[in-house]
Design a protein around this motif. Structure first.
Motif, PDB file in Angstrom:
ATOM      1  N   GLY A  22     -75.969 -57.811 -54.789  1.00 16.49           N
ATOM      2  CA  GLY A  22     -74.963 -58.366 -54.216  1.00 16.49           C
ATOM      3  C   GLY A  22     -73.509 -58.047 -54.928  1.00 16.49           C
ATOM      4  N   LEU A  23     -73.526 -57.496 -56.253  1.00 12.84           N
ATOM      5  CA  LEU A  23     -72.569 -57.331 -56.798  1.00 12.84           C
ATOM      6  C   LEU A  23     -72.754 -55.931 -56.550  1.00 12.84           C
ATOM      7  N   ILE A  24     -73.557 -55.153 -56.847  1.00  8.16           N
ATOM      8  CA  ILE A  24     -73.089 -53.417 -56.636  1.00  8.16           C
ATOM      9  C   ILE A  24     -72.901 -53.012 -55.233  1.00  8.16           C
ATOM     10  N   ILE A  25     -73.987 -53.591 -54.131  1.00  6.76           N
ATOM     11  CA  ILE A  25     -73.893 -53.234 -52.433  1.00  6.76           C
ATOM     12  C   ILE A  25     -72.173 -53.804 -52.647  1.00  6.76           C
ATOM     13  N   GLY A  26     -71.699 -54.808 -52.709  1.00  2.00           N
ATOM     14  CA  GLY A  26     -70.158 -55.306 -52.875  1.00  2.00           C
ATOM     15  C   GLY A  26     -69.332 -54.322 -53.626  1.00  2.00           C
ATOM     16  N   LEU A  27     -69.671 -53.894 -54.655  1.00  5.12           N
ATOM     17  CA  LEU A  27     -68.653 -52.248 -55.378  1.00  5.12           C
ATOM     18  C   LEU A  27     -68.603 -51.207 -54.725  1.00  5.12           C
ATOM     19  N   GLY A  28     -69.776 -51.035 -53.965  1.00  5.47           N
ATOM     20  CA  GLY A  28     -69.723 -49.217 -53.648  1.00  5.47           C
ATOM     21  C   GLY A  28     -68.703 -50.415 -51.987  1.00  5.47           C
ATOM     22  N   ILE A  29     -68.583 -51.051 -51.392  1.00  3.75           N
ATOM     23  CA  ILE A  29     -67.714 -50.971 -50.114  1.00  3.75           C
ATOM     24  C   ILE A  29     -65.936 -51.315 -50.868  1.00  3.75           C
ATOM     25  N   ALA A  30     -66.183 -51.784 -51.974  1.00  5.43           N
ATOM     26  CA  ALA A  30     -65.260 -52.017 -52.339  1.00  5.43           C
ATOM     27  C   ALA A  30     -64.190 -50.792 -52.251  1.00  5.43           C
ATOM     28  N   LEU A  31     -64.563 -50.012 -53.364  1.00  2.00           N
ATOM     29  CA  LEU A  31     -64.664 -48.747 -53.948  1.00  2.00           C
ATOM     30  C   LEU A  31     -64.544 -47.824 -52.482  1.00  2.00           C
ATOM     31  N   GLY A  32     -65.039 -47.952 -51.614  1.00  2.00           N
ATOM     32  CA  GLY A  32     -64.667 -46.704 -50.360  1.00  2.00           C
ATOM     33  C   GLY A  32     -64.376 -47.309 -49.900  1.00  2.00           C
ATOM     34  N   PHE A  33     -63.662 -48.325 -49.032  1.00  2.00           N
ATOM     35  CA  PHE A  33     -62.627 -48.875 -48.147  1.00  2.00           C
ATOM     36  C   PHE A  33     -61.836 -48.615 -48.919  1.00  2.00           C
ATOM     37  N   LEU A  54     -63.642 -53.228 -40.957  1.00  2.00           N
ATOM     38  CA  LEU A  54     -64.050 -53.146 -41.527  1.00  2.00           C
ATOM     39  C   LEU A  54     -64.464 -54.997 -41.745  1.00  2.00           C
ATOM     40  N   ILE A  55     -63.577 -55.641 -41.025  1.00  2.00           N
ATOM     41  CA  ILE A  55     -63.705 -57.108 -40.667  1.00  2.00           C
ATOM     42  C   ILE A  55     -65.057 -57.049 -39.484  1.00  2.00           C
ATOM     43  N   TRP A  56     -65.032 -56.302 -39.032  1.00  2.00           N
ATOM     44  CA  TRP A  56     -66.612 -55.953 -37.879  1.00  2.00           C
ATOM     45  C   TRP A  56     -67.441 -55.175 -38.351  1.00  2.00           C
ATOM     46  N   ALA A  57     -67.310 -54.034 -38.880  1.00  2.00           N
ATOM     47  CA  ALA A  57     -68.302 -52.985 -39.711  1.00  2.00           C
ATOM     48  C   ALA A  57     -69.057 -53.879 -40.656  1.00  2.00           C
ATOM     49  N   ILE A  58     -68.551 -54.817 -42.039  1.00  2.00           N
ATOM     50  CA  ILE A  58     -69.631 -55.330 -42.715  1.00  2.00           C
ATOM     51  C   ILE A  58     -69.765 -56.062 -42.344  1.00  2.00           C
ATOM     52  N   PRO A  59     -70.368 -57.370 -41.371  1.00  2.00           N
ATOM     53  CA  PRO A  59     -71.352 -58.631 -41.609  1.00  2.00           C
ATOM     54  C   PRO A  59     -71.942 -57.747 -39.987  1.00  2.00           C
ATOM     55  N   ILE A  60     -71.382 -57.212 -39.531  1.00  2.00           N
ATOM     56  CA  ILE A  60     -72.265 -56.295 -38.393  1.00  2.00           C
ATOM     57  C   ILE A  60     -73.410 -55.255 -38.879  1.00  2.00           C
ATOM     58  N   ALA A  61     -72.902 -54.501 -39.973  1.00  2.00           N
ATOM     59  CA  ALA A  61     -73.971 -53.752 -41.075  1.00  2.00           C
ATOM     60  C   ALA A  61     -75.135 -54.418 -41.631  1.00  2.00           C
ATOM     61  N   LEU A  62     -74.372 -55.719 -42.128  1.00  2.00           N
ATOM     62  CA  LEU A  62     -75.508 -56.377 -43.078  1.00  2.00           C
ATOM     63  C   LEU A  62     -76.394 -56.956 -42.176  1.00  2.00           C
ATOM     64  N   ILE A  63     -76.057 -57.795 -40.654  1.00  2.00           N
ATOM     65  CA  ILE A  63     -76.901 -58.097 -40.201  1.00  2.00           C
ATOM     66  C   ILE A  63     -77.954 -56.773 -39.235  1.00  2.00           C
ATOM     67  N   SER A  64     -77.462 -56.254 -39.090  1.00  2.00           N
ATOM     68  CA  SER A  64     -78.220 -54.993 -37.978  1.00  2.00           C
ATOM     69  C   SER A  64     -79.011 -54.022 -39.451  1.00  2.00           C
ATOM     70  N   ALA A  65     -78.544 -54.293 -40.713  1.00  2.00           N
ATOM     71  CA  ALA A  65     -79.111 -53.667 -41.378  1.00  2.00           C
ATOM     72  C   ALA A  65     -80.795 -54.139 -41.799  1.00  2.00           C
ATOM     73  N   ARG A  66     -80.099 -55.476 -41.807  1.00  2.00           N
ATOM     74  CA  ARG A  66     -81.821 -56.807 -41.832  1.00  2.00           C
ATOM     75  C   ARG A  66     -82.309 -56.757 -41.089  1.00  2.00           C
ATOM     76  N   LEU A  67     -82.430 -56.690 -39.331  1.00  2.00           N
ATOM     77  CA  LEU A  67     -82.916 -56.459 -38.290  1.00  2.00           C
ATOM     78  C   LEU A  67     -83.281 -55.157 -38.532  1.00  2.00           C
ATOM     79  N   TYR A  68     -83.089 -54.081 -38.909  1.00  2.00           N
ATOM     80  CA  TYR A  68     -84.063 -52.973 -38.731  1.00  2.00           C
ATOM     81  C   TYR A  68     -85.478 -53.573 -39.835  1.00  2.00           C
ATOM     82  N   TYR A  69     -85.115 -54.311 -40.753  1.00  2.00           N
ATOM     83  CA  TYR A  69     -85.692 -53.788 -42.082  1.00  2.00           C
ATOM     84  C   TYR A  69     -86.819 -54.833 -41.337  1.00  2.00           C
ATOM     85  N   VAL A  70     -86.621 -56.312 -40.676  1.00  2.00           N
ATOM     86  CA  VAL A  70     -87.105 -57.274 -40.278  1.00  2.00           C
ATOM     87  C   VAL A  70     -88.371 -56.811 -39.115  1.00  2.00           C
TER      88      VAL A  70
END
Length: 275
Positions: A22-33, A54-70
């Motif tokens: 999670g820390l690494i994912i967060g670092l990628g998001i922060a630097l990209g932002f 990003l207020i909308w994109a981050i949670p939606i991206a995480l949810i859709s990434a997980r749903l896609y995998y599931v």
């Protein structure tokens, strides 16, 4: 065992375990932002455009990434529903995140009357850089690796011991495909920065990102042992990568010859579907 695996738990705050993934994912998001916000300001977008997105994109991206995998591992998760929310153990798909993010950005740009293609172009280098960083979360979790290799093979790649030791999983060494993709994405990030200086037409930087990333993902996916499968022989990521290469190339050619598009550095922000 020649080395000790990295603890996936970075640290603990009382009963709360903070995972390195999670820390690494967060670092990628922060630097990209940060990079996207600086470029958006240079190109005349309203202040806080990417913060609002990003207020909308981050949670939606995480949810859709997980749903896609599931979705493509449904047999397992249907029998283990409690594991669906355990994203700290890995199991999020970048293609799912991209789908969620793109849909969010399209809706956001129309609401704000800002060109979607301008937002996408600005975001493209940040996205691929975030992907390059995020692959190291897979490294921490000892996932997204390729088939078996020998230690000497890894040593011949001139890899440092900490990578070689982390690729020792259940008694065998494996291809560090996370590293191959991370390097491919770093090269893509550098290429996009160079293309940005060429001043392409609007939308072409994002479409170039899609093509570049998909080419690398197609070949690297073929080396992995944990692919989501469409059939016994077809890997979902490879099928989708080929589809995206064709679609992005077709859209790029169509837009260039069909419309009189503004250049990348044009500071107009009109939210027309073609611009």
């Amino acid at each position: 065992m020649d080395g000790y695996p990295i603890n996936p738990i970075a640290f603990e705050l009382g009963p709360i375990q903070v995972h390195g993934y999670g820390l690494i994912i967060g670092l990628g998001i922060a630097l990209g932002f940060y990079l996207a916000s600086k470029e958006a300001d240079r190109l005349g977008l309203p202040k806080d455009t990417f913060a609002d997105l990003l207020i909308w994109a981050i949670p939606i991206a995480l949810i859709s990434a997980r749903l896609y995998y599931v979705l493509f591992q449904w047999d397992y998760y249907a029998a283990n529903p409690g594991a669906i929310i355990q994203i700290w153990n890995g199991g999020i798909a970048i293609h799912g995140a991209l789908i969620g993010s793109i849909v969010t950005a399209i809706i956001f740009s129309r609401k704000k009357k800002i060109s979607f293609w301008k937002i996408a172009d600005i975001a493209a280098p940040s996205i691929i850089l975030g992907q390059a960083i995020g692959r190291w979360g897979n490294f921490i979790n000892q996932e997204a690796h390729g088939g078996e290799v020998t230690r000497s093979f890894l040593e011949n790649l001139q890899l440092p011991d900490f990578i070689i030791n982390q690729m020792y999983i259940d008694g065998s060494y494996y291809h560090p495909t996370f590293l191959y993709e991370s390097i491919w994405n770093i090269i893509g990030f550098s290429l996009l920065l160079l293309l940005r200086r060429v001043n392409l037409k609007r939308g072409e930087l994002f479409l170039s990102y899609v093509i570049w990333y998909s080419i690398g993902r197609f070949f690297i996916e073929g080396m992995r042992t944990d692919s989501l499968m469409l059939t016994d022989f077809l890997r979902i990521a490879q099928v989708l990568s080929l589809s995206l290469i064709v679609m992005a190339a077709a859209i790029l050619v169509y837009r260039r010859f069909k419309f009189n598009l503004p250049r990348y550095n044009d500071q107009s922000n009109e939210g027309k579907i073609t611009s």
